[in-house]
Design a protein around this motif. Structure first.
Motif, PDB file in Angstrom:
ATOM      1  N   ALA A   1       1.232   3.374   9.996  1.00 20.05           N
ATOM      2  CA  ALA A   1       0.654   4.241   8.864  1.00 20.05           C
ATOM      3  C   ALA A   1       0.095   3.252   7.719  1.00 20.05           C
ATOM      4  N   SER A   2       0.024   2.227   7.611  1.00 22.12           N
ATOM      5  CA  SER A   2      -0.526   1.483   6.528  1.00 22.12           C
ATOM      6  C   SER A   2      -1.810   1.084   7.169  1.00 22.12           C
ATOM      7  N   LEU A   3      -2.086   0.815   8.496  1.00 16.50           N
ATOM      8  CA  LEU A   3      -3.408   0.487   9.102  1.00 16.50           C
ATOM      9  C   LEU A   3      -4.110   1.835   8.913  1.00 16.50           C
ATOM     10  N   GLN A   4      -3.647   2.785   9.349  1.00 14.88           N
ATOM     11  CA  GLN A   4      -4.375   4.143   9.196  1.00 14.88           C
ATOM     12  C   GLN A   4      -4.894   4.637   7.913  1.00 14.88           C
ATOM     13  N   LEU A   5      -4.105   4.173   6.760  1.00 20.36           N
ATOM     14  CA  LEU A   5      -4.539   4.745   5.635  1.00 20.36           C
ATOM     15  C   LEU A   5      -5.580   3.562   4.932  1.00 20.36           C
ATOM     16  N   THR A   6      -5.615   2.176   5.529  1.00 18.39           N
ATOM     17  CA  THR A   6      -6.393   1.328   4.949  1.00 18.39           C
ATOM     18  C   THR A   6      -7.890   1.860   5.709  1.00 18.39           C
ATOM     19  N   MET A   7      -7.651   2.167   6.917  1.00 16.28           N
ATOM     20  CA  MET A   7      -8.993   2.504   7.529  1.00 16.28           C
ATOM     21  C   MET A   7      -9.479   3.710   7.216  1.00 16.28           C
ATOM     22  N   ASP A   8      -8.628   4.877   6.477  1.00 19.34           N
ATOM     23  CA  ASP A   8      -9.075   6.030   5.927  1.00 19.34           C
ATOM     24  C   ASP A   8     -10.082   5.679   4.572  1.00 19.34           C
ATOM     25  N   ILE A   9      -9.386   4.595   4.004  1.00 24.07           N
ATOM     26  CA  ILE A   9     -10.159   4.446   2.501  1.00 24.07           C
ATOM     27  C   ILE A   9     -11.500   3.865   2.614  1.00 24.07           C
ATOM     28  N   ALA A  10     -11.276   2.550   3.751  1.00 24.09           N
ATOM     29  CA  ALA A  10     -12.288   1.766   4.080  1.00 24.09           C
ATOM     30  C   ALA A  10     -13.690   2.580   4.477  1.00 24.09           C
ATOM     31  N   LYS A  11     -13.039   3.511   5.328  1.00 20.90           N
ATOM     32  CA  LYS A  11     -14.262   4.499   5.857  1.00 20.90           C
ATOM     33  C   LYS A  11     -14.900   5.355   4.840  1.00 20.90           C
ATOM     34  N   GLU A  12     -14.067   5.931   3.946  1.00 19.83           N
ATOM     35  CA  GLU A  12     -14.434   6.744   2.870  1.00 19.83           C
ATOM     36  C   GLU A  12     -15.402   6.226   2.016  1.00 19.83           C
ATOM     37  N   TYR A  13     -15.381   4.531   1.931  1.00 18.69           N
ATOM     38  CA  TYR A  13     -16.190   4.041   0.784  1.00 18.69           C
ATOM     39  C   TYR A  13     -17.020   2.861   1.717  1.00 18.69           C
ATOM     40  N   GLN A  14     -17.051   3.249   3.132  1.00 20.02           N
ATOM     41  CA  GLN A  14     -17.748   2.299   3.983  1.00 20.02           C
ATOM     42  C   GLN A  14     -17.555   0.546   3.598  1.00 20.02           C
ATOM     43  N   SER A  15     -16.440   0.575   3.245  1.00 20.17           N
ATOM     44  CA  SER A  15     -16.115  -0.871   2.925  1.00 20.17           C
ATOM     45  C   SER A  15     -15.672  -1.869   3.825  1.00 20.17           C
ATOM     46  N   ASP A  16     -15.847  -3.209   3.426  1.00 23.03           N
ATOM     47  CA  ASP A  16     -15.287  -4.025   4.458  1.00 23.03           C
ATOM     48  C   ASP A  16     -13.894  -4.416   3.970  1.00 23.03           C
ATOM     49  N   VAL A  17     -13.094  -4.964   4.727  1.00 24.84           N
ATOM     50  CA  VAL A  17     -11.819  -5.213   4.726  1.00 24.84           C
ATOM     51  C   VAL A  17     -11.192  -6.472   4.753  1.00 24.84           C
TER      52      VAL A  17
ATOM     53  N   LEU B   1       0.729  -1.357   0.092  1.00 27.73           N
ATOM     54  CA  LEU B   1      -0.195  -0.006   0.005  1.00 27.73           C
ATOM     55  C   LEU B   1       0.769   1.291   0.024  1.00 27.73           C
ATOM     56  N   LEU B   2       1.942   1.224   0.676  1.00 24.88           N
ATOM     57  CA  LEU B   2       2.840   2.513   0.806  1.00 24.88           C
ATOM     58  C   LEU B   2       4.122   2.299  -0.049  1.00 24.88           C
ATOM     59  N   ARG B   3       4.410   1.347  -0.679  1.00 21.07           N
ATOM     60  CA  ARG B   3       5.570   1.157  -1.572  1.00 21.07           C
ATOM     61  C   ARG B   3       5.565   1.915  -2.694  1.00 21.07           C
ATOM     62  N   HIS B   4       4.165   2.295  -3.495  1.00 21.80           N
ATOM     63  CA  HIS B   4       4.101   2.976  -4.536  1.00 21.80           C
ATOM     64  C   HIS B   4       3.124   4.031  -4.365  1.00 21.80           C
ATOM     65  N   ALA B   5       3.339   5.210  -4.495  1.00 19.17           N
ATOM     66  CA  ALA B   5       2.469   6.341  -4.272  1.00 19.17           C
ATOM     67  C   ALA B   5       1.326   6.374  -4.840  1.00 19.17           C
ATOM     68  N   GLU B   6       1.233   5.701  -5.896  1.00 18.66           N
ATOM     69  CA  GLU B   6      -0.231   5.835  -6.643  1.00 18.66           C
ATOM     70  C   GLU B   6      -1.193   4.758  -6.180  1.00 18.66           C
ATOM     71  N   VAL B   7      -0.667   3.824  -5.412  1.00 17.40           N
ATOM     72  CA  VAL B   7      -1.706   2.647  -4.955  1.00 17.40           C
ATOM     73  C   VAL B   7      -2.631   3.195  -4.441  1.00 17.40           C
ATOM     74  N   PRO B   8      -2.641   3.914  -3.397  1.00 17.42           N
ATOM     75  CA  PRO B   8      -4.224   4.399  -2.655  1.00 17.42           C
ATOM     76  C   PRO B   8      -5.123   4.826  -3.540  1.00 17.42           C
ATOM     77  N   ASP B   9      -4.805   5.792  -4.474  1.00 17.50           N
ATOM     78  CA  ASP B   9      -5.774   6.245  -5.336  1.00 17.50           C
ATOM     79  C   ASP B   9      -6.109   5.304  -6.459  1.00 17.50           C
ATOM     80  N   LEU B  10      -5.255   4.181  -6.715  1.00 25.31           N
ATOM     81  CA  LEU B  10      -5.705   3.097  -7.373  1.00 25.31           C
ATOM     82  C   LEU B  10      -6.844   2.291  -6.793  1.00 25.31           C
ATOM     83  N   LEU B  11      -6.719   1.979  -5.517  1.00 23.95           N
ATOM     84  CA  LEU B  11      -7.567   1.264  -4.571  1.00 23.95           C
ATOM     85  C   LEU B  11      -8.932   1.980  -4.744  1.00 23.95           C
ATOM     86  N   ARG B  12      -8.723   3.305  -4.560  1.00 26.09           N
ATOM     87  CA  ARG B  12     -10.089   4.204  -4.635  1.00 26.09           C
ATOM     88  C   ARG B  12     -10.783   3.865  -5.993  1.00 26.09           C
TER      89      ARG B  12
END
Length: 416
Positions: free
Chosen positions: A203-219, A168-179
């Motif tokens: 940092a990885s877990l917090q970003l995961t939580m941020d994206i999950a809550k943004e879309y109300q997604s299961d993880v 999730l953190l090793r490539h800058a574009e991955v978070p937006d690709l997941l969105r």
């Protein structure tokens, strides 16, 4: 379909002269309505088949199977044979996988379709598949897998997990690709080893939580990290879940951090898993004993445990039949389950908890009003089906009253 004639159903149990439990069965006719629900169950001895319907020919009916951890995009199925290349470690394996992703993307739909057909023939009517979302092929695998799954929408439902296989953190574009993936057909958010891969758990877990809550997604987390590292990762995520009120939306796949922490700690953590409605999904990796998590302990604590085949025949390994029933058999064999009840109860790991008989060996499935989704196979009872899985390969899937015919389906797909 109107009727399914001559279906063998489990009805209870008895004891033989040696004090050994035996499952009792009977023959029944099941009437199915246009919505795919069972509307009538009649004892075969009280009614002769009449009118249109399907003759089950005394095959045993079991609840349709659920494949809860799979990678439709990774398989080499339908391609020429090739064994796996050895890797030095997980990072090296990911580098090798990345090198072939662009070439494999050209056949994603074809390969995924071949694996889906394998699952349908084995009696699966629900697949949870993880799909690579990465900077090398972006959303290409998601598009191909979704097209393949939609061809079989009459027979299978699915979860598509947007999976950051390369971190999730090793490539800058991955978070937006997941969105983008969650906006384009992925139904769940994936995550992978915040410690072992991303090297930054918090940092990885917090970003995961941020994206999950943004879309109300299961993880659904892939957690291969074992020992304290894996345990700390799960513990930290649960604390976030509890603090932020995100209960009931988490699955831990593999969850190797449950090993090596002692039974008392396992039991305490199992209670937290249950309290937060966290699912544990396992592939029963019996080749490495240290990685077989405490499945029985989790089950006794009321934690949902499901099984899946993971990838099979891909860059990670050439093995695997793609049969979730065989996974249950391997689990029972490895953990020494040999009695009728233990074998029968283990079926629940691939049916989302549904079994023909309940814990008291009383009939509970199917009932009028239930979905008419079954696996028909040649076995006297579910215990035999589990114990003799390789000999029970000829199966018929019925999903909401519709019979899956692999030969007819293949013709239909070719004409698309």
């Amino acid at each position: 379909m109107n009727w399914i004639w001559n279906v063998r159903l489990e009805t209870g149990e008895s004891m033989d002269s040696y004090g050994r439990v035996q499952t009792e069965t009977g023959l029944f006719h099941l009437k199915v309505d246009e919505q795919g629900q069972v509307v009538e169950i009649s004892a075969a001895e009280n009614r002769q088949p009449d009118g249109e319907g399907f003759d089950a020919k005394q095959k045993l009916a079991l609840p349709a199977f659920k494949e809860l951890h799979n990678h439709l995009d990774k398989t080499y199925l339908s391609l020429e044979w090739k064994a796996s290349r050895p890797s030095k470690n997980l990072d090296h394996r990911l580098e090798m996988e990345a090198a072939e992703l662009t070439e494999l993307a050209k056949t994603i739909e074809q390969r995924a379709q071949t694996m889906i057909e394998r699952h349908l023939k084995n009696g699966v009517n629900h697949i949870r598949t993880h799909v690579n979302i990465d900077p090398f092929i972006r959303l290409e695998n998601l598009k191909g897998v979704k097209k393949a799954l939609d061809k079989y929408k009459e027979y299978v439902t699915y979860d598509i997990v947007a999976f950051p296989q390369h971190g999730l953190l090793r490539h800058a574009e991955v978070p937006d690709l997941l969105r983008q993936a969650l906006q384009s057909g992925a139904t769940m958010l994936g995550a992978l080893d915040p410690g072992g891969i991303d090297k930054n758990i918090e940092a990885s877990l917090q970003l995961t939580m941020d994206i999950a809550k943004e879309y109300q997604s299961d993880v659904d987390f892939h957690l291969h990290d074992s020992g304290h590292l894996g345990y700390y990762t799960m513990d930290h995520w649960l604390r976030m879940v509890e603090q932020q009120g995100y209960r009931g939306k988490t699955s831990f796949s593999h969850a190797f951090g449950l090993n090596g922490i002692g039974e008392s700690k396992q039991r305490a953590f199992a209670k937290r898993l249950k309290d937060n409605n966290v699912q544990i999904l396992t592939t029963v990796p019996i080749s490495l004993q240290r990685k077989l998590i405490p499945i029985d302990l989790l089950t006794e604590a009321g934690v949902f445990v499901g099984m899946g085949c993971d990838g099979f025949y891909d860059s990670w390994g050439p093995y695997g039949s793609g049969d979730v029933l065989e996974r249950v058999k391997e689990f029972c064999e490895y953990t020494g389950k040999t009695t009728e009840r233990k074998l029968r109860e283990s079926l629940a790991y691939i049916t989302e908890g549904v079994t023909p008989l309940d814990q008291e060996s009383v009939y509970q499935w199917p009932k009028v009003g239930d979905e008419a989704s079954f696996v028909l196979l040649n076995a006297s009872c579910s215990a035999e089906a589990v114990a003799r899985a390789p000999q029970s390969q000829e199966r018929i899937l019925i999903n909401k009253g519709k019979i899956y015919n692999p030969y007819k389906q293949r013709q239909n797909i070719q004409s698309l």
